[in-house]
Design an enzyme around this catalytic site. Structure first.
Site, PDB file in Angstrom:
ATOM      1  N   ARG A  18       0.823  -1.220   0.000  1.00 39.65           N
ATOM      2  CA  ARG A  18       0.000   0.000   0.000  1.00 39.65           C
ATOM      3  C   ARG A  18       0.852   1.263   0.000  1.00 39.65           C
ATOM      4  O   ARG A  18       0.620   2.176  -0.793  1.00 39.65           O
ATOM      5  CB  ARG A  18      -0.942   0.035   1.207  1.00 39.65           C
ATOM      6  CG  ARG A  18      -2.078  -0.944   1.137  1.00 39.65           C
ATOM      7  CD  ARG A  18      -2.934  -0.869   2.373  1.00 39.65           C
ATOM      8  NE  ARG A  18      -2.106  -1.105   3.558  1.00 39.65           N
ATOM      9  CZ  ARG A  18      -2.448  -0.754   4.787  1.00 39.65           C
ATOM     10  NH1 ARG A  18      -3.586  -0.145   5.015  1.00 39.65           N
ATOM     11  NH2 ARG A  18      -1.659  -1.021   5.800  1.00 39.65           N
ATOM     12  N   ASN A  36      -6.094  -2.386   2.178  1.00 40.06           N
ATOM     13  CA  ASN A  36      -6.099  -3.839   2.293  1.00 40.06           C
ATOM     14  C   ASN A  36      -7.530  -4.340   2.392  1.00 40.06           C
ATOM     15  O   ASN A  36      -8.387  -3.676   2.989  1.00 40.06           O
ATOM     16  CB  ASN A  36      -5.358  -4.289   3.561  1.00 40.06           C
ATOM     17  CG  ASN A  36      -3.861  -4.187   3.430  1.00 40.06           C
ATOM     18  OD1 ASN A  36      -3.309  -4.178   2.336  1.00 40.06           O
ATOM     19  ND2 ASN A  36      -3.183  -4.110   4.562  1.00 40.06           N
TER      20      ASN A  36
END
Length: 92
Positions: A18, A36
Site C-alpha cells: 500500500r 487492504n
C-alpha cells in the site's frame, strides 16, 4: 484522463504494498486511494493522465520487492475528479 479500480492478489499485505503503491501513484501525479481487503488482496482506485495510470498498472503487476503478485483485476471507470491526493486508507 483515466480512472481504474484494481484488485491485486498474491502476497501483497505485510510487504509495504500500500505505501509503495501510494508513493508511486503520487510520483506519477495520480489521485485516489489504496487499502487492504480482509481476503488478503489490495484494492486501489487511481485517476489521472492515462499514460500515468498505465504506468501505475505496470508497477502494480510487480509491486514492491517483497510482494509476489499473482493476479490483477483491472476495471476502467468514469473519471470523476473527486480526489485531491493519493491516500492509504484504513483496512476494510
Amino acid at each position: 484522463m483515466k480512472r481504474v479500480h484494481v484488485l491485486v492478489a498474491g502476497r501483497v499485505q505485510g510487504v509495504w504494498y500500500r505505501a509503495s503503491a501510494a508513493r508511486k501513484a503520487s510520483e506519477l501525479g495520480l489521485t485516489g486511494w489504496v487499502r487492504n481487503l480482509p481476503d488478503g488482496r489490495v484494492e486501489l482506485v487511481a485517476e489521472g493522465d492515462a499514460e500515468s495510470v498505465d504506468a501505475l498498472l505496470a508497477w502494480c503487476r510487480r509491486g514492491p520487492p517483497l510482494a509476489r503478485v499473482t493476479g490483477l483485476d483491472v476495471r476502467e471507470m468514469a473519471v470523476t475528479g473527486e480526489f485531491t491526493e493519493f491516500a492509504v486508507l484504513r483496512d476494510v
